[in-house]
Enzyme design. Structure first.
Site, mmCIF file in Angstrom:
data_model
loop_
_atom_site.group_PDB
_atom_site.id
_atom_site.type_symbol
_atom_site.label_atom_id
_atom_site.label_comp_id
_atom_site.label_asym_id
_atom_site.label_seq_id
_atom_site.Cartn_x
_atom_site.Cartn_y
_atom_site.Cartn_z
ATOM 1 N N ASN A 184 0.843 -1.205 0.000
ATOM 2 C CA ASN A 184 0.000 0.000 0.000
ATOM 3 C C ASN A 184 0.874 1.250 0.000
ATOM 4 O O ASN A 184 2.091 1.171 0.179
ATOM 5 C CB ASN A 184 -0.915 -0.032 1.234
ATOM 6 N N PHE A 185 0.211 2.384 -0.174
ATOM 7 C CA PHE A 185 0.847 3.702 -0.086
ATOM 8 C C PHE A 185 2.019 3.879 -1.057
ATOM 9 O O PHE A 185 2.991 4.563 -0.736
ATOM 10 C CB PHE A 185 1.283 4.008 1.360
ATOM 11 N N LEU A 186 1.923 3.259 -2.238
ATOM 12 C CA LEU A 186 2.928 3.516 -3.267
ATOM 13 C C LEU A 186 2.767 4.960 -3.733
ATOM 14 O O LEU A 186 1.679 5.367 -4.154
ATOM 15 C CB LEU A 186 2.721 2.560 -4.457
ATOM 16 N N LYS A 195 9.106 8.521 -14.582
ATOM 17 C CA LYS A 195 10.536 8.269 -14.781
ATOM 18 C C LYS A 195 10.881 6.831 -14.422
ATOM 19 O O LYS A 195 12.034 6.503 -14.147
ATOM 20 C CB LYS A 195 11.361 9.237 -13.918
ATOM 21 N N THR A 220 -4.244 -3.167 -4.184
ATOM 22 C CA THR A 220 -5.376 -2.618 -4.932
ATOM 23 C C THR A 220 -4.907 -1.360 -5.643
ATOM 24 O O THR A 220 -3.951 -0.714 -5.200
ATOM 25 C CB THR A 220 -6.543 -2.229 -3.998
ATOM 26 N N LEU A 455 -7.009 -0.400 3.131
ATOM 27 C CA LEU A 455 -7.122 0.990 3.570
ATOM 28 C C LEU A 455 -6.752 1.955 2.439
ATOM 29 O O LEU A 455 -5.942 1.632 1.607
ATOM 30 C CB LEU A 455 -6.193 1.227 4.756
HETATM 31 C C1 LIG Z 1 1.358 5.380 -8.830
HETATM 32 C C2 LIG Z 1 2.675 6.101 -9.080
HETATM 33 C C3 LIG Z 1 3.640 5.771 -7.960
HETATM 34 C C4 LIG Z 1 3.248 5.581 -10.386
HETATM 35 O O1 LIG Z 1 4.419 6.296 -10.664
HETATM 36 P P1 LIG Z 1 4.645 7.019 -12.077
HETATM 37 O O2 LIG Z 1 5.779 7.963 -11.914
HETATM 38 O O3 LIG Z 1 3.356 7.576 -12.512
HETATM 39 O O4 LIG Z 1 5.030 5.829 -13.076
HETATM 40 P P2 LIG Z 1 6.475 5.231 -13.401
HETATM 41 O O5 LIG Z 1 7.008 5.842 -14.635
HETATM 42 O O6 LIG Z 1 7.375 5.318 -12.220
HETATM 43 O O7 LIG Z 1 6.129 3.686 -13.635
HETATM 44 C C5 LIG Z 1 5.190 3.285 -14.576
HETATM 45 C C6 LIG Z 1 4.855 1.835 -14.319
HETATM 46 O O8 LIG Z 1 4.219 1.706 -13.034
HETATM 47 C C7 LIG Z 1 2.945 1.077 -13.211
HETATM 48 N N1 LIG Z 1 1.998 1.596 -12.233
HETATM 49 C C8 LIG Z 1 1.373 2.781 -12.233
HETATM 50 N N2 LIG Z 1 0.563 2.881 -11.174
HETATM 51 C C9 LIG Z 1 0.680 1.729 -10.510
HETATM 52 C C10 LIG Z 1 0.067 1.230 -9.333
HETATM 53 N N3 LIG Z 1 -0.819 1.945 -8.630
HETATM 54 N N4 LIG Z 1 0.411 -0.001 -8.902
HETATM 55 C C11 LIG Z 1 1.288 -0.733 -9.589
HETATM 56 N N5 LIG Z 1 1.903 -0.326 -10.731
HETATM 57 C C12 LIG Z 1 1.592 0.902 -11.163
HETATM 58 C C13 LIG Z 1 2.571 1.435 -14.614
HETATM 59 O O9 LIG Z 1 1.572 0.578 -15.125
HETATM 60 C C14 LIG Z 1 3.883 1.324 -15.335
HETATM 61 O O10 LIG Z 1 4.234 -0.021 -15.592
HETATM 62 P P3 LIG Z 1 3.949 -0.689 -17.039
HETATM 63 O O11 LIG Z 1 4.831 0.032 -18.017
HETATM 64 O O12 LIG Z 1 4.280 -2.124 -16.895
HETATM 65 O O13 LIG Z 1 2.498 -0.455 -17.329
HETATM 66 C C15 LIG Z 1 2.491 7.656 -9.177
HETATM 67 O O14 LIG Z 1 1.705 7.952 -10.298
HETATM 68 C C16 LIG Z 1 1.857 8.238 -7.939
HETATM 69 O O15 LIG Z 1 2.530 8.425 -6.925
HETATM 70 N N6 LIG Z 1 0.543 8.565 -8.021
HETATM 71 C C17 LIG Z 1 -0.212 9.128 -6.904
HETATM 72 C C18 LIG Z 1 -0.421 8.097 -5.841
HETATM 73 C C19 LIG Z 1 -1.047 6.828 -6.357
HETATM 74 O O16 LIG Z 1 -1.938 6.841 -7.191
HETATM 75 N N7 LIG Z 1 -0.558 5.693 -5.820
HETATM 76 C C20 LIG Z 1 -1.068 4.404 -6.167
HETATM 77 C C21 LIG Z 1 -2.108 4.013 -5.229
HETATM 78 S S1 LIG Z 1 -2.745 2.449 -5.678
#
Ligand SMILES: CC(C)(COP(=O)(O)OP(=O)(O)OC[C@H]1O[C@@H](n2cnc3c(N)ncnc32)[C@H](O)[C@@H]1OP(=O)(O)O)[C@@H](O)C(=O)NCCC(=O)NCCS
Length: 455
Positions: A184-186, A195, A220, A455
């Site tokens: 969670n909390f990615l 990037k 999720t 959560l």
């Molecule tokens: C989700 C987050 C960490 C993704 O980072 P990003 O800088 O947008 O994407 P990156 O360039 O680092 O990486 C892209 C890859 O991550 C995957 N990805 C994006 N969101 C994801 C998620 N929620 N879970 C798992 N993988 C995810 C993409 O599908 C992509 O992989 P792919 O090429 O195989 O499809 C970022 O958009 C973020 O912090 N968003 C706000 C918080 C959020 O939505 N967190 C996720 C809650 S579930």
């Protein structure tokens, strides 16, 4: 933060409410059909093809076109001494760190980071604002580990720019219980998006999970990735319609007025069920037995292995989680329980309101109408008793949520929520949550058979 789209276009409930000649069962079937159609439409809009998933196509997850009748690992586990011992490489100028949630400063830093950078709705109007106390609670359940609370810092400034967490969970898929990590909390800082840092975060938390001998994970996301086990829609129950409209969360339907909305969503002053009260420490063993028995109804659900877990997750925790039980006045047995947690959202750029106070339905259970046998099916009469009872319990939960000054009560279309969502005046939202498992093959699960609340 998914929004209430009920008032922007007629909801399924509104459309269906006009059809007085339709019996409850047909109405439910039609609702389910329409929902499936809308899910499919939504899915195809957001879904990339498998080859474009540069990261996910390399991972042990099912492909979009793969269906599995079996349950089990996709890749075999490896002995812990063969797991890569060194962290994943980060770009120059960044370094790994661990966040210690017992430490005031670390917890505050994580709170500040997530508050500014975590999940927003598509229109950029709302952003999740998990509280400091909430994060401390969510990230330190029994079995938590500091090395599973993983951050990335800019080496020169020490600034936190990315985070991912894991906690342990015993998840049952069909009849198989597996110790997994719950991810969670990615979050990646807004300025560092796109990037390819997220895949590095995911690889690193996977490695740290492997180091503890855990090779499966559950997570999720709103994003469509290969391949959801299930997709659940968000529903919202207005408690403070005036504020929701002022925040742009909902609108006054063209055929209504604010006064009518306020009247419609008013809840009673007091709970109605005899014996409904705040859960106490003495209830823990009974609540655990009741909840585990109830969760056996579902195909994808946690098992609470110890009373300690119930103390942590379910016993009320100030400003974080509220839990109630119904104690039978004659036998003093606990017959029902219900809980909800607080997850406010920042209202972005609104002149009048800075925070939307949302309660989210957490775990609940009843033994009314439930067959003695674990997971057994309900006959028609038991189904009616069961549905009525859940409605009574939820009506009281709404009363308590309103008393705590929540503006809205959110729930997903999972567990047995279909029995009360429309009766308790929940409207469908525009958000969906996908459930995923990592390195775990299993059949798809209908929303009503999901029993895990993340959560
Ligand atoms: C989700 C987050 C960490 C993704 O980072 P990003 O800088 O947008 O994407 P990156 O360039 O680092 O990486 C892209 C890859 O991550 C995957 N990805 C994006 N969101 C994801 C998620 N929620 N879970 C798992 N993988 C995810 C993409 O599908 C992509 O992989 P792919 O090429 O195989 O499809 C970022 O958009 C973020 O912090 N968003 C706000 C918080 C959020 O939505 N967190 C996720 C809650 S579930």
């Amino acid at each position: 933060m998914p929004k209430d789209k009920q008032s922007q276009m007629p909801s399924l409930q509104d459309l269906l409410a006009g059809r007085g000649d339709m019996d409850e069962e047909s109405r439910r079937k039609l609702e389910a059909l329409l929902r499936t159609l809308s899910l499919q439409e939504d899915d195809s809009k957001n879904k990339k093809d498998m080859e474009s998933h540069r990261f996910w196509r390399t991972q042990p997850v099912l492909k979009y076109d793969e269906v599995s009748d079996e349950i089990g690992a996709i890749e075999p586990s490896v002995p812990v001494d063969q797991v890569k011992q060194t962290p994943e490489s980060l770009p120059n100028d960044f370094e790994w760190c661990e966040l210690d949630m017992r430490d005031e400063q670390d917890a505050k830093e994580l709170y500040d980071f997530l508050t500014k950078n975590y999940v927003e709705d598509d229109g950029g109007q709302f952003r999740f604002d998990y509280s400091f106390e909430f994060l401390r609670w969510a990230l330190q359940p029994p079995g938590w580990r500091k090395d599973w609370l993983v951050g990335v810092r800019v080496t020169s400034t020490r600034r936190l720019v990315a985070f991912i967490s894991a906690i342990p969970v015993h998840l049952r898929t069909m009849d198989k219980v597996t110790l997994m990590t719950e991810i969670n909390f990615l979050n990646v800082h807004k300025r560092l998006r796109s990037k390819r840092l997220a895949p590095v975060m995911i690889r690193e938390i996977t490695r740290r999970s492997h180091l503890q001998g855990i090779f499966q994970a559950v997570y999720t996301a709103g994003a469509v990735l290969p391949k959801p086990v299930s997709t659940c829609q968000y529903f919202h129950r207005s408690l403070n319609p005036k504020k929701l409209v002022e925040c742009g969360f909902s609108r006054v339907p063209h055929n209504s007025t604010m006064a009518r909305m306020i009247k419609n969503y008013k809840v009673p002053e007091k709970p109605a069920l005899e014996g409904f009260r705040v859960m106490e420490a003495k209830d823990v063993p009974e609540v655990r037995a009741l909840l585990n028995k109830f969760l056996a109804r579902y195909q994808f659900a946690p098992e609470f292995e110890s009373d300690e877990e119930i103390v942590h997750w379910i016993l009320p925790h100030e400003k974080v989680v509220w839990s109630y039980v119904v104690e039978d006045p004659t036998t003093h047995k606990i017959t029902d329980m219900v809980s909800f947690y607080s997850l406010p959202s920042t209202v972005i750029g609104n002149p009048k309101h800075s925070t939307l106070n949302a309660a989210y339905l957490f775990y609940y259970a009843t033994d009314k109408g439930l067959p003695e046998q674990k997971g057994g099916e309900l006959d028609e009469q038991a189904q009616a008793t069961f549905g009525n009872r859940l409605n009574e319990v939820m009506a009281d939960a709404l009363v308590m949520a309103r008393k705590q000054d929540f503006d809205v009560f959110n729930a997903l279309h999972l567990m047995d929520n279909h029995t009360f969502l429309s009766t308790q005046k929940f409207g469908s939202g525009d958000g969906f949550l996908n459930f995923y498992v990592y390195n775990w093959r299993c059949p798809e699960v209908q929303q009503e058979k999901i029993g895990l609340v993340m959560l």
